[in-house]
Each structure stands twice: as C-alpha cells, then as structure tokens.
Design a protein around this motif. Structure first.
Motif, short mmCIF file in Angstrom:
data_model
loop_
_atom_site.label_atom_id
_atom_site.label_comp_id
_atom_site.label_asym_id
_atom_site.label_seq_id
_atom_site.Cartn_x
_atom_site.Cartn_y
_atom_site.Cartn_z
N VAL A 85 5.05 -26.69 -6.38
CA VAL A 85 4.13 -25.98 -7.27
C VAL A 85 3.62 -26.93 -8.35
O VAL A 85 2.42 -26.96 -8.65
CB VAL A 85 4.81 -24.74 -7.90
CG1 VAL A 85 3.94 -24.14 -9.00
CG2 VAL A 85 5.10 -23.69 -6.84
N PHE A 86 4.51 -27.73 -8.92
CA PHE A 86 4.10 -28.70 -9.94
C PHE A 86 3.13 -29.73 -9.36
O PHE A 86 2.09 -30.02 -9.95
CB PHE A 86 5.32 -29.40 -10.54
CG PHE A 86 4.96 -30.53 -11.45
CD1 PHE A 86 4.46 -30.28 -12.72
CD2 PHE A 86 5.11 -31.85 -11.04
CE1 PHE A 86 4.12 -31.34 -13.57
CE2 PHE A 86 4.78 -32.90 -11.86
CZ PHE A 86 4.28 -32.64 -13.14
N LEU A 87 3.47 -30.28 -8.21
CA LEU A 87 2.64 -31.32 -7.60
C LEU A 87 1.25 -30.79 -7.26
O LEU A 87 0.24 -31.46 -7.52
CB LEU A 87 3.32 -31.86 -6.34
CG LEU A 87 2.61 -32.99 -5.63
CD1 LEU A 87 2.61 -34.24 -6.50
CD2 LEU A 87 3.29 -33.28 -4.31
N LEU A 88 1.18 -29.58 -6.72
CA LEU A 88 -0.11 -29.03 -6.34
C LEU A 88 -0.88 -28.46 -7.53
O LEU A 88 -2.05 -28.10 -7.40
CB LEU A 88 0.07 -27.96 -5.26
CG LEU A 88 0.58 -28.48 -3.92
CD1 LEU A 88 0.81 -27.34 -2.95
CD2 LEU A 88 -0.37 -29.51 -3.33
N SER A 89 -0.24 -28.38 -8.70
CA SER A 89 -0.94 -27.95 -9.91
C SER A 89 -1.71 -29.08 -10.56
O SER A 89 -2.58 -28.83 -11.41
CB SER A 89 0.07 -27.39 -10.92
OG SER A 89 0.69 -26.24 -10.42
N LEU A 90 -1.42 -30.30 -10.20
CA LEU A 90 -2.09 -31.45 -10.79
C LEU A 90 -3.50 -31.60 -10.20
O LEU A 90 -3.76 -31.21 -9.07
CB LEU A 90 -1.28 -32.73 -10.52
CG LEU A 90 0.12 -32.75 -11.09
CD1 LEU A 90 0.85 -34.01 -10.63
CD2 LEU A 90 0.09 -32.66 -12.60
#
Length: 136
Positions: A85-90
């Motif tokens: 989720v963090f990685l794809l939020s960037l």
C-alpha cells in the motif's frame, strides 16, 4: 496467559513467514489497485472497490491467523500488505498515482494498518472441546 507458539522448526516458520510476506504483497497490490472502483446507482456512488478490498483484507488476515495460529506469520503478511500500500501510494516516474488524495485514498492509507494491528494484537480465545459446556 501468554500465547503458546506452535512447535514448528525455525526453518518451517521462516518458509511460512516468506510465503505470508509474498501473499501479503500480492493481496496488498490487488486490493490497492481495486479500492478506487465506484458504481453509481440512482445517483448514489457506492464504493464497491473499497468495500470488497476491506473484506478481502480482513478475511485474509483473520483466516491466516486462525489457520496458522502464529502471530509472527500473520505479522509478515500484514507487513507485506502495508508495504505494498505504501509503495503504490507513491508517485510513479510518469506522475501517476494509484492512491489519490481523496476520501477513498485517505481511508485506504489508514485502514489496512488498523486492520493489521487489530488482527495481530487480538488475544487468543480459549478453545472449547467438543461436548464441553461453557460453564465448566
């Protein structure tokens, strides 16, 4: 009373942790892509992607916790979900974002972490044997 860890060899626990991490990455990526889907019925926007994604996350983590009965393995799966989720939020190199700055995006940025915390921290419930009354 502390939770009793299953008697598994460390190599088995390591493989289970790696498998749970991989599955968490997979579930996290699929649900992150799907969480923004909305259908409009009679002028009302229904966020079916968010609803379905949260159901999948809860089902995956709770089911894993019930099956393996090991918090470390569930924690690895939760870290995979939260990491994805963090990685794809960037913002990507091309400038696109999968988790935009709207209500659904804000809920999605917080909800998987809260769900993971609750599932991992939930105490183990006492087991009742078949035919045993609850009062005894």
């Amino acid at each position: 009373m502390p939770e009793q860890h299953p008697t598994r060899p460390w190599s088995t626990r390591l493989l289970l942790c790696l498998g749970a991490l991989f599955m968490g990455l997979l579930v996290g990526s699929i649900t992150t892509v799907a969480h923004q889907n909305v259908v409009t019925i009679l002028g009302i926007d229904i966020p079916w992607g968010m609803i379905l994604s949260l159901i999948v996350l809860i089902g995956f983590l709770v089911g894993l916790r019930m099956v393996v009965q090991d918090r470390l393995i569930v924690l690895c799966a939760a870290l995979g979900i939260i990491g994805m989720v963090f990685l794809l939020s960037l913002r990507s190199v091309g400038g696109s974002v999968l988790v935009p700055n709207n209500l659904l995006g804000t809920i999605w940025a917080v909800a998987p972490t809260l769900i993971a915390i609750v599932v991992v921290a939930w105490p183990k419930l006492p087991e009742h044997r078949r035919g045993e009354s609850i009062s005894s």
